[in-house]
Write a protein that holds these residues in place. Structure first.
Motif, PDB file in Angstrom:
ATOM      1  N   VAL A  96      40.358  64.130  37.515  1.00 38.24           N
ATOM      2  CA  VAL A  96      39.765  63.588  36.356  1.00 38.24           C
ATOM      3  C   VAL A  96      40.194  64.642  35.050  1.00 38.24           C
ATOM      4  O   VAL A  96      39.285  64.114  33.618  1.00 38.24           O
ATOM      5  CB  VAL A  96      38.156  64.188  36.800  1.00 38.24           C
ATOM      6  CG1 VAL A  96      38.619  65.638  36.924  1.00 38.24           C
ATOM      7  CG2 VAL A  96      36.738  63.708  36.130  1.00 38.24           C
ATOM      8  N   GLY A  99      32.712  64.792  39.036  1.00 40.90           N
ATOM      9  CA  GLY A  99      34.026  63.676  39.173  1.00 40.90           C
ATOM     10  C   GLY A  99      34.854  64.663  40.486  1.00 40.90           C
ATOM     11  O   GLY A  99      35.696  64.139  41.197  1.00 40.90           O
ATOM     12  N   LEU A 135      30.183  57.024  52.833  1.00 42.25           N
ATOM     13  CA  LEU A 135      29.504  57.486  52.408  1.00 42.25           C
ATOM     14  C   LEU A 135      28.173  57.801  52.336  1.00 42.25           C
ATOM     15  O   LEU A 135      27.430  58.834  52.291  1.00 42.25           O
ATOM     16  CB  LEU A 135      29.223  56.564  50.473  1.00 42.25           C
ATOM     17  CG  LEU A 135      30.016  57.757  49.629  1.00 42.25           C
ATOM     18  CD1 LEU A 135      30.499  56.895  48.324  1.00 42.25           C
ATOM     19  CD2 LEU A 135      29.490  59.151  48.918  1.00 42.25           C
ATOM     20  N   ALA A 168      23.713  56.719  48.126  1.00 45.95           N
ATOM     21  CA  ALA A 168      25.003  57.634  47.981  1.00 45.95           C
ATOM     22  C   ALA A 168      25.319  58.280  46.482  1.00 45.95           C
ATOM     23  O   ALA A 168      25.465  59.287  46.149  1.00 45.95           O
ATOM     24  CB  ALA A 168      26.238  57.798  48.370  1.00 45.95           C
ATOM     25  N   GLN A 187      22.708  57.784  43.639  1.00 52.18           N
ATOM     26  CA  GLN A 187      21.678  57.691  42.954  1.00 52.18           C
ATOM     27  C   GLN A 187      21.073  56.482  42.801  1.00 52.18           C
ATOM     28  O   GLN A 187      22.266  54.889  43.056  1.00 52.18           O
ATOM     29  CB  GLN A 187      21.479  58.350  41.966  1.00 52.18           C
ATOM     30  CG  GLN A 187      20.388  59.144  41.281  1.00 52.18           C
ATOM     31  CD  GLN A 187      20.517  60.102  40.682  1.00 52.18           C
ATOM     32  OE1 GLN A 187      19.521  61.203  40.777  1.00 52.18           O
ATOM     33  NE2 GLN A 187      20.589  60.033  39.208  1.00 52.18           N
TER      34      GLN A 187
HETATM   35  C1  HEM Z   1      32.293  59.442  45.498  1.00 52.66           C
HETATM   36  C2  HEM Z   1      32.193  60.484  44.271  1.00 52.66           C
HETATM   37  C3  HEM Z   1      30.839  60.900  43.560  1.00 52.66           C
HETATM   38  C4  HEM Z   1      29.665  60.134  44.284  1.00 52.66           C
HETATM   39  C5  HEM Z   1      28.843  60.339  45.852  1.00 52.66           C
HETATM   40  C6  HEM Z   1      28.231  60.960  42.860  1.00 52.66           C
HETATM   41  C7  HEM Z   1      27.574  60.619  43.690  1.00 52.66           C
HETATM   42  C8  HEM Z   1      26.298  60.659  41.946  1.00 52.66           C
HETATM   43  C9  HEM Z   1      25.085  61.371  42.068  1.00 52.66           C
HETATM   44  C10 HEM Z   1      24.371  61.589  43.162  1.00 52.66           C
HETATM   45  C11 HEM Z   1      24.337  61.567  40.912  1.00 52.66           C
HETATM   46  C12 HEM Z   1      23.066  61.875  40.606  1.00 52.66           C
HETATM   47  C13 HEM Z   1      22.752  63.656  40.150  1.00 52.66           C
HETATM   48  C14 HEM Z   1      21.878  64.105  39.427  1.00 52.66           C
HETATM   49  O1  HEM Z   1      20.780  64.050  40.109  1.00 52.66           O
HETATM   50  O2  HEM Z   1      21.554  64.469  38.355  1.00 52.66           O
HETATM   51  C15 HEM Z   1      25.247  61.624  40.404  1.00 52.66           C
HETATM   52  C16 HEM Z   1      25.190  61.483  38.362  1.00 52.66           C
HETATM   53  C17 HEM Z   1      26.785  61.575  38.052  1.00 52.66           C
HETATM   54  N1  HEM Z   1      27.657  61.197  38.084  1.00 52.66           N
HETATM   55 FE1  HEM Z   1      28.714  60.656  39.815  1.00 52.66          FE
HETATM   56  N2  HEM Z   1      28.956  60.573  41.767  1.00 52.66           N
HETATM   57  C18 HEM Z   1      29.959  60.306  42.212  1.00 52.66           C
HETATM   58  C19 HEM Z   1      31.492  60.731  41.441  1.00 52.66           C
HETATM   59  C20 HEM Z   1      31.530  61.086  39.885  1.00 52.66           C
HETATM   60  C21 HEM Z   1      32.642  60.587  38.992  1.00 52.66           C
HETATM   61  C22 HEM Z   1      34.033  60.538  39.958  1.00 52.66           C
HETATM   62  C23 HEM Z   1      31.820  61.192  37.710  1.00 52.66           C
HETATM   63  C24 HEM Z   1      32.863  61.386  36.301  1.00 52.66           C
HETATM   64  C25 HEM Z   1      34.058  61.725  36.505  1.00 52.66           C
HETATM   65  C26 HEM Z   1      30.932  60.980  37.609  1.00 52.66           C
HETATM   66  C27 HEM Z   1      29.585  61.291  36.698  1.00 52.66           C
HETATM   67  C28 HEM Z   1      28.119  61.658  37.417  1.00 52.66           C
HETATM   68  C29 HEM Z   1      27.447  61.593  35.584  1.00 52.66           C
HETATM   69  C30 HEM Z   1      27.896  61.440  34.325  1.00 52.66           C
HETATM   70  C31 HEM Z   1      26.298  61.764  36.338  1.00 52.66           C
HETATM   71  C32 HEM Z   1      25.220  61.877  35.822  1.00 52.66           C
HETATM   72  C33 HEM Z   1      24.909  60.376  35.608  1.00 52.66           C
HETATM   73  C34 HEM Z   1      23.248  60.693  34.393  1.00 52.66           C
HETATM   74  O3  HEM Z   1      22.855  62.177  35.073  1.00 52.66           O
HETATM   75  O4  HEM Z   1      22.518  59.704  33.674  1.00 52.66           O
HETATM   76  N3  HEM Z   1      30.546  61.180  39.090  1.00 52.66           N
HETATM   77  N4  HEM Z   1      27.019  61.743  40.513  1.00 52.66           N
END
Ligand code: HEM
Length: 516
Positions: free
Chosen positions: A186, A305, A372, A446, A448
């Motif tokens: 990442v 990430g 997940l 998982a 959201q």
């Molecule tokens: C299995 C892997 C992943 C899972 C299960 C996951 C799960 C989630 C969840 C539940 C949220 C909401 C959290 C909140 O309430 O703020 C979220 C938000 C987010 N995730 Fe992931 N995530 C994963 C991987 C990644 C990766 C690899 C990236 C980027 C490199 C990423 C970028 C983001 C970003 C930027 C948000 C915020 C979105 C927003 O608030 O608009 N996620 N993720």
């Protein structure tokens, strides 16, 4: 002289006026306040004491409560905390009435020292701006191609490390390796820098990694630490430690940003092809040059990430060790999709992992989704209610109440997944033709759902699939100690307590992939 008649007259008048006032108030209070129905609130599921007593198995305790009430609450002196597994309520809070369920000041205060004004910590216009810019960048082909190359290079390094351990008959903590591997990849994709956490050859990078992990853990601990604000004010204990680590993180990240800005502003430096593929360079090209803003953006992505993907792949490998038949089925699918033979090298296997073969591995995609469902990286996710509201189930929520959806419990509900909800069965995600069938993001939560759905979902699946294809295409994995129970650690992300200790074997005895 005092006139007694006047006094008694005055007394009678005052008494009559007081009686009239009391009657008026009484009548006013007895009148129906409004034609609306009386408000009702969700049943109280448990007390804080039971939560504390069950802390070591908190997610299973909450699952038991959810089986009794789809939505329940905990009541505190100041607010209610509402937990739901009802897809209709989840859809309402995450999508239908999205602006009313926010991160709020409570979460902002906890997160902002480390995350600044990054996407994870903010609401409103600040969030909208970053979301728009980042969603565009995350959907480009440049990012897809660049990240695939980075994931493959990291996966090949992983195979080298596990093969060494296998040759010397050593067990490995795969969760620890996945943590390092996801941070390396990442970081490369977001900042364009090789941290090399897997082999720790880059001293400054290793210092950053340690400080970043500590700062991340202490920030999460604030949710459970009632005294963190006092400790921060006095700069003592964990808060002093946090400040120290954030300083190391900031120095490292600001130096990188400064270097990139200089590079970009110097007309004599001709960037080699590939140098502008990382997210930071792409933001700089869009003329975002405020170093603090850039720092917040990149660190939020790195945090988002890293642990999420690493813990998911760890639970996945754990489940494959518990279900060797499924491990074999996935390996067969990978070998068929990539058409590698036992004479192929690890580089040949990596070269055959491309968009076409990634699209073919439906069973692997299903098995990762099934992981997940049972072990969501974010087991509970909370928002704050912005103004009084009534939910689709008819119950009320008050301004300031906490509203959380619970992916861990939702993944185990029989009414959502059938009687075999607790079983690991990737087939439930496949159509009759064996094609992956996605589920509603308000049932499979998982990542959201709604406007704030995880921005890195496709990125995460690609990384998990590439790691799995290269590792499972060349190696077999077994638990080091079958008798030792594998449990989660109760925290914001679902880590395996004490790591995941596995033994690794070459896939076939004359395997050149493994021995190359
Ligand atoms: C299995 C892997 C992943 C899972 C299960 C996951 C799960 C989630 C969840 C539940 C949220 C909401 C959290 C909140 O309430 O703020 C979220 C938000 C987010 N995730 Fe992931 N995530 C994963 C991987 C990644 C990766 C690899 C990236 C980027 C490199 C990423 C970028 C983001 C970003 C930027 C948000 C915020 C979105 C927003 O608030 O608009 N996620 N993720």
């Amino acid at each position: 002289m005092i006139d007694l008649n006047e006094i008694s007259c005055c007394f009678i008048t005052i008494t009559a006026a007081a009686l009239a006032l009391i009657s008026a108030i009484f009548i006013l209070f007895r009148l129906p306040k409004s034609p609306q129905k009386a408000k009702k609130y969700h049943p109280i599921g448990s007390s804080y004491l039971s939560q504390i007593l069950n802390f070591y198995r908190l997610h299973d305790f909450m699952t038991d409560l959810s089986r009794k009430h789809k939505t329940y609450r905990l009541s505190t002196l100041f607010r209610s905390e509402i937990f739901t597994t009802d897809p209709a309520v989840v859809e309402y809070m995450l999508k239908t009435n999205f602006p009313n369920y926010v991160k709020g000041l409570y979460q902002y205060n906890i997160l902002t020292d480390l995350l600044g004004d990054g996407i994870f910590a903010v609401d409103g216009d600040k969030w909208k701006h970053q979301r728009k810019l980042s969603s565009y960048e995350f959907s480009t082909k440049i990012l897809r191609d660049f990240s695939s190359v980075v994931f493959k290079t990291t996966a090949v390094k992983l195979v080298r490390i596990v093969s060494e351990a296998s040759a010397s008959n050593r067990p490995l903590d795969m969760q620890d390796l996945f943590m390092k591997a996801t941070l390396d990849s990442v970081f490369k994709v977001i900042l364009g820098i090789d941290l090399d956490g897997l082999s720790r050859t880059y001293e400054e990078g290793a210092r950053f990694t340690d400080a970043f992990d500590k700062a991340n853990a202490i920030t999460s601990f604030r949710y459970a630490d009632f005294f963190w604000k006092i400790k921060r004010f006095l700069n003592i204990g964990s808060e002093a430690e946090l400040r120290k680590n954030i300083k190391v993180v900031d120095e490292f990240v600001y130096k990188l940003i400064k270097g990139k800005i200089e590079q970009l502003n110097n007309p004599h430096v001709d960037l080699q092809p590939g140098k502008k593929e990382d997210i930071l360079s792409r933001f700089l090209e869009l003329k975002e040059t405020d170093p603090k803003y850039l720092r917040d953006i990149v660190l939020n992505f790195v945090i988002a990430g890293k642990d999420t993907t690493a813990t998911t792949v760890s639970w996945f490998f754990y489940l494959l060790c518990k279900h060797p038949d499924i491990q074999e089925k996935i390996a067969k699918e990978i070998i068929e999709a990539t058409q590698v033979s036992s004479n192929s090298s690890i580089e040949e296997l990596a070269a055959r992992v491309n968009e076409e073969t990634l699209d073919k591995v439906h069973y692997l995609h299903a098995a990762l989704s099934e992981t997940l469902r049972l072990y969501p990286a974010v087991p509970v996710d909370a928002k704050v209610c912005f103004s009084n509201d009534t939910l689709p189930d008819g119950y009320s929520v008050k301004k300031g109440d906490m509203m959380a959806y619970v992916p861990y419990a939702m993944g185990r509900m029989k009414d959502l997944w059938g009687n075999d909800a607790e079983e690991f069965r990737p087939e439930r995600w496949l159509s009759e033709k064996g094609h992956f069938q996605p589920k509603s993001s308000f049932i499979f939560t998982a990542f959201q759902g709604g406007p704030r759905i995880c921005l890195g979902k496709d990125f995460a699946y690609r990384q998990m699939k590439i790691f799995s294809m290269i590792l499972l295409g060349s190696c077999k994995f077994k638990l080091n100690d079958e008798s030792k129970p594998v449990k989660y650690r109760t925290a914001l992300t679902l880590h395996i307590e004490g790591g995941l200790h596995l033994r690794v074997f070459p896939r076939s005895s004359h395997d050149t992939i493994f021995n190359a």
